[in-house]
Write an enzyme that holds these catalytic residues in place. Structure first.
Site, PDB file in Angstrom:
ATOM      1  N   LYS A 130      40.080  38.038  36.266  1.00 37.03           N
ATOM      2  CA  LYS A 130      39.360  38.077  37.451  1.00 37.03           C
ATOM      3  C   LYS A 130      38.946  36.504  37.721  1.00 37.03           C
ATOM      4  CE  LYS A 130      37.441  41.136  40.286  1.00 37.03           C
ATOM      5  NZ  LYS A 130      37.962  42.761  40.357  1.00 37.03           N
ATOM      6  N   ASP A 170      38.721  40.693  46.481  1.00 36.54           N
ATOM      7  CA  ASP A 170      38.025  41.633  45.759  1.00 36.54           C
ATOM      8  C   ASP A 170      36.723  41.369  46.961  1.00 36.54           C
ATOM      9  OD1 ASP A 170      36.664  42.833  43.167  1.00 36.54           O
ATOM     10  OD2 ASP A 170      34.950  41.713  44.013  1.00 36.54           O
TER      11      ASP A 170
HETATM   12  N1  GLU Z   1      39.407  43.652  42.831  1.00 31.26           N
HETATM   13  C1  GLU Z   1      40.224  44.774  42.717  1.00 31.26           C
HETATM   14  C2  GLU Z   1      39.589  45.535  41.575  1.00 31.26           C
HETATM   15  O1  GLU Z   1      38.434  45.469  41.132  1.00 31.26           O
HETATM   16  C3  GLU Z   1      41.824  44.689  42.780  1.00 31.26           C
HETATM   17  C4  GLU Z   1      42.264  43.831  42.011  1.00 31.26           C
HETATM   18  C5  GLU Z   1      43.915  43.698  42.211  1.00 31.26           C
HETATM   19  O2  GLU Z   1      44.491  44.415  43.089  1.00 31.26           O
HETATM   20  O3  GLU Z   1      44.419  42.811  41.387  1.00 31.26           O
HETATM   21  O4  GLU Z   1      40.234  46.211  40.865  1.00 31.26           O
END
Ligand code: GLU
Length: 449
Positions: A130, A170
């Site tokens: 992340k 996100d």
């Molecule tokens: N931010 C999204 C999550 O919390 C998607 C992450 C992604 O698609 O890599 O899962």
């Protein structure tokens, strides 16, 4: 409120607290997983011998860097950015980038940690990571957003790659930001590496149904919980917190399955529309005009706006928290249950506090934690990577069908795992153990790395 951890898990948790001072959201996310793992260590003692949990709690790599940029008046601003590459046992690091003033290392680490288990549950070959920045995109011009993204990528590019680390969006990061980030990556590396980013535009390597996927997936999971209980979404009253990408498409899907959404929100307030939220109007305000939801009541006189209001006081049978972490506390949970709420599915990451979860579980209502219920977004990101690898573009119907199958599988896995470990109907236990087992087995197979 905190539940009991056995001696071994308690000492692992104390070590996490000691090594990561001040990172409260990260502590919370770790504790929630550890609380599920007691019976796993009894059944599989090798995971303790191999120190799998301790290894999982320490990111493989963490990058923190400065992002200087100039606003439209020529003023210089300095932000801080992060990328936490948490675990790559199952595939390249995968997870979104969040732009929000609240971002600091503790938030990115909680999100990265949850992402490991969520991604494992999808059954797709993706590890967990992340990133993000304390940059506030609110009120910024397109030019300012672009310069910020370009400055960020000028440092970040060296850590990314389709086989290494694949970011996405996100909170505060949508297709516009992904475009600027991908463009700068392409320019610096001189490579059109589609698979290095997901959430791209359809004309330049994106996947159909990615935008809808998190919200749709949450409702598919919810629908499965209702089926298990011999019930359906038809005719149910629902509230959805937030009004971003996740909330909008959760509203779209649950409405199409016969439920009525009577409230949604943003960080300023809540709108209540007894006729059901007018989705076309909400999309126009949020996606096209990028305005606050208070604008909704100017267009629709039947609706009311509560500035600073608490959405969980609006009576409903289904609550979908789709805004942000810790937005629903013990008191809110009690109000929901007392007013007849029978199901909660989390579109956001860790939106319910431990006290709130406890209230739902004691009441015996259907409760789906984010790492299971919102996995449809990242699962569809993995489908985007699959399309990129084969230079293909699937139809909306096919992609949505794959998404639905994945959500049905995740539900089944969580349900059966909870059952197997003596916690029937407990999706928290099912999701934590189900995700953990996949990652832990891969880590054991790969040795001490
Ligand atoms: N931010 C999204 C999550 O919390 C998607 C992450 C992604 O698609 O890599 O899962």
């Amino acid at each position: 409120m905190s539940s009991y951890l056995n001696e071994k898990l308690e000492s692992i948790y104390q070590e996490v607290l000691h090594r990561n001072p001040g990172e409260t959201e990260f502590h919370q996310a770790v504790r929630e997983v550890l609380e599920s793992l007691g019976p796993v260590l009894v059944k599989y003692p090798e995971f303790a011998d191999q120190k799998i949990i301790q290894r999982l709690c320490e990111p493989e790599r963490q990058v923190i860097f400065r992002v200087p940029w100039q606003d439209d008046r020529g003023q210089i601003h300095i932000n801080r950015a992060f990328r936490v590459e948490f675990n790559s046992a199952l595939g390249p690091y995968k997870g979104g980038m969040r732009f929000h003033p609240s971002v600091y290392l503790g938030i990115i680490k909680f999100l990265g940690f949850e992402q490991i288990f969520k991604n494992a549950l999808t059954g797709m070959p993706i590890g967990g990571g992340k990133g993000g920045s304390d940059f506030d995109p609110k009120g910024k011009s397109d030019g300012e957003i672009m310069r910020f993204c370009q400055s960020m990528m000028t440092e970040l590019y060296r850590y990314l790659g389709e086989y290494t680390d694949v970011p996405a969006g996100d909170i505060g990061v949508g297709q516009r930001e992904i475009g600027y980030l991908f463009g700068q990556y392409k320019r610096i590396t001189n490579r059109y590496e589609s698979g290095v980013f997901t959430g791209k535009g359809l004309d330049w390597g994106g996947s159909r149904a990615r935008k809808e996927a998190t919200g749709y997936g949450t409702v598919f999971f919810l629908d499965e919980m209702f089926k298990v209980r011999g019930d359906s979404l038809e005719g149910k009253t629902c509230v959805v917190s937030g009004s971003g990408n996740v909330a909008i498409y959760a509203i779209e899907k649950i409405t199409s399955l016969g439920a009525k959404v009577v409230a949604c929100s943003d960080s300023n307030g809540v709108i209540v529309d007894k006729d059901g939220i007018d989705l076309a109007l909400l999309k126009q305000i949020k996606e096209v005009e990028r305005r606050r939801i208070s604008a909704y009541v100017q267009e629709k006189k039947s609706a009311t706006y509560m500035e600073g209001g608490n959405i969980w006081t609006v009576p409903c049978q289904i609550a979908l928290p789709c805004a942000t972490q810790n937005e629903l506390n013990g008191k809110d949970a009690k109000i929901l249950v007392d007013q007849g709420c029978i199901a909660v599915a989390e579109g956001a990451n860790m939106p319910t506090t431990p006290e709130g979860i406890h209230v739902f579980q004691r009441a015996g209502i259907a409760y789906a934690p984010g790492k299971a219920a919102n996995a449809g977004g990242v699962a569809t990101s993995a489908l985007e990577m699959q399309q990129n690898a084969s230079r293909d573009l699937w139809s909306f119907e096919y992609t949505e069908k794959r998404l639905q199958e994945i959500m049905v599988d995740i539900h089944r896995n969580c349900y059966e795992t909870a059952e197997e470990f003596g916690a029937s109907g407990n999706y928290v236990v099912g999701a934590n153990i189900g995700g953990f087992l996949k990652v832990a087995s891969a880590m054991v197979a790969m040795g001490v790395i």
